[in-house]
Design a protein around this motif. Sequence first.
Motif, PDB file in Angstrom:
ATOM      1  N   ILE A  20       0.869  -1.169   0.000  1.00 28.76           N
ATOM      2  CA  ILE A  20       0.000   0.000   0.000  1.00 28.76           C
ATOM      3  C   ILE A  20       0.906   1.219   0.000  1.00 28.76           C
ATOM      4  CG2 ILE A  20      -1.765   1.293   1.243  1.00 28.76           C
ATOM      5  CD1 ILE A  20      -2.640  -1.384   2.523  1.00 28.76           C
ATOM      6  N   LEU A  21       0.795   2.037  -1.035  1.00 23.03           N
ATOM      7  CA  LEU A  21       1.644   3.222  -1.170  1.00 23.03           C
ATOM      8  C   LEU A  21       1.188   4.320  -0.211  1.00 23.03           C
ATOM      9  CD1 LEU A  21       1.919   3.295  -5.052  1.00 23.03           C
ATOM     10  CD2 LEU A  21       3.496   2.289  -3.390  1.00 23.03           C
ATOM     11  N   LEU A  22       2.170   4.961   0.421  1.00 28.37           N
ATOM     12  CA  LEU A  22       1.892   6.016   1.382  1.00 28.37           C
ATOM     13  C   LEU A  22       2.312   7.371   0.837  1.00 28.37           C
ATOM     14  CD1 LEU A  22       3.207   4.139   4.548  1.00 28.37           C
ATOM     15  CD2 LEU A  22       0.861   4.247   3.669  1.00 28.37           C
ATOM     16  N   ARG A  23       1.730   8.430   1.367  1.00 30.57           N
ATOM     17  CA  ARG A  23       2.015   9.797   0.905  1.00 30.57           C
ATOM     18  C   ARG A  23       3.483  10.154   0.989  1.00 30.57           C
ATOM     19  NH1 ARG A  23      -2.821  13.060   3.807  1.00 30.57           N
ATOM     20  NH2 ARG A  23      -4.453  12.038   2.620  1.00 30.57           N
ATOM     21  N   ASP A  24       4.169   9.675   2.010  1.00 31.86           N
ATOM     22  CA  ASP A  24       5.571  10.052   2.195  1.00 31.86           C
ATOM     23  C   ASP A  24       6.524   9.263   1.299  1.00 31.86           C
ATOM     24  OD1 ASP A  24       5.644   7.544   3.345  1.00 31.86           O
ATOM     25  OD2 ASP A  24       6.292   8.238   5.321  1.00 31.86           O
ATOM     26  N   GLY A  25       5.966   8.455   0.409  1.00 30.52           N
ATOM     27  CA  GLY A  25       6.789   7.659  -0.497  1.00 30.52           C
ATOM     28  C   GLY A  25       7.104   6.283   0.049  1.00 30.52           C
ATOM     29  N   GLY A  26       6.744   6.026   1.285  1.00 30.32           N
ATOM     30  CA  GLY A  26       6.961   4.714   1.887  1.00 30.32           C
ATOM     31  C   GLY A  26       5.907   3.723   1.419  1.00 30.32           C
ATOM     32  N   THR A  27       6.059   2.505   1.853  1.00 33.70           N
ATOM     33  CA  THR A  27       5.130   1.442   1.488  1.00 33.70           C
ATOM     34  C   THR A  27       4.794   0.617   2.720  1.00 33.70           C
ATOM     35  OG1 THR A  27       6.142   1.296  -0.699  1.00 33.70           O
ATOM     36  CG2 THR A  27       4.793  -0.564  -0.002  1.00 33.70           C
ATOM     37  N   ALA A  28       3.509   0.475   2.985  1.00 34.72           N
ATOM     38  CA  ALA A  28       3.052  -0.454   4.024  1.00 34.72           C
ATOM     39  C   ALA A  28       2.890  -1.809   3.349  1.00 34.72           C
ATOM     40  CB  ALA A  28       1.733   0.023   4.619  1.00 34.72           C
ATOM     41  N   THR A  29       3.197  -2.865   4.056  1.00 32.62           N
ATOM     42  CA  THR A  29       3.121  -4.209   3.510  1.00 32.62           C
ATOM     43  C   THR A  29       2.103  -5.023   4.296  1.00 32.62           C
ATOM     44  OG1 THR A  29       5.475  -4.063   2.998  1.00 32.62           O
ATOM     45  CG2 THR A  29       4.479  -6.234   2.874  1.00 32.62           C
ATOM     46  N   VAL A  30       1.229  -5.719   3.584  1.00 29.53           N
ATOM     47  CA  VAL A  30       0.235  -6.598   4.192  1.00 29.53           C
ATOM     48  C   VAL A  30       0.531  -8.010   3.694  1.00 29.53           C
ATOM     49  CG1 VAL A  30      -2.232  -7.156   4.336  1.00 29.53           C
ATOM     50  CG2 VAL A  30      -1.497  -4.757   4.275  1.00 29.53           C
TER      51      VAL A  30
END
Length: 88
Positions: A20-30
């Motif tokens: 899941i792409l985040l605003r800060d350019g990071g990525t959450a992983t599920v």
Amino acid sequence: DGPVGQAIAATQAGIPTYAILLRDGGTATVWWDAVSDPAHPGWRCKIPGDRGASASRTIIPLAASAGDWRAALAEARALLKDRLADDE
């Protein structure tokens, strides 16, 4: 309604893993985790820490049932609603 998450390479073959792409350019992983606690497998969401703290991360257990990846992604998106990229 666009894709909720994008499949990414799993650490083990056959493990469903989504980003899941985040605003800060990071990525959450599920992902479905049956390895870290085999007695209690379940969906997990790894959320990166602040940009400056690259080693910092949070892993949150999700309540979705084993085969329900859509519910796992929806639950993770609800947790991350203030951090989602604009196009999510």
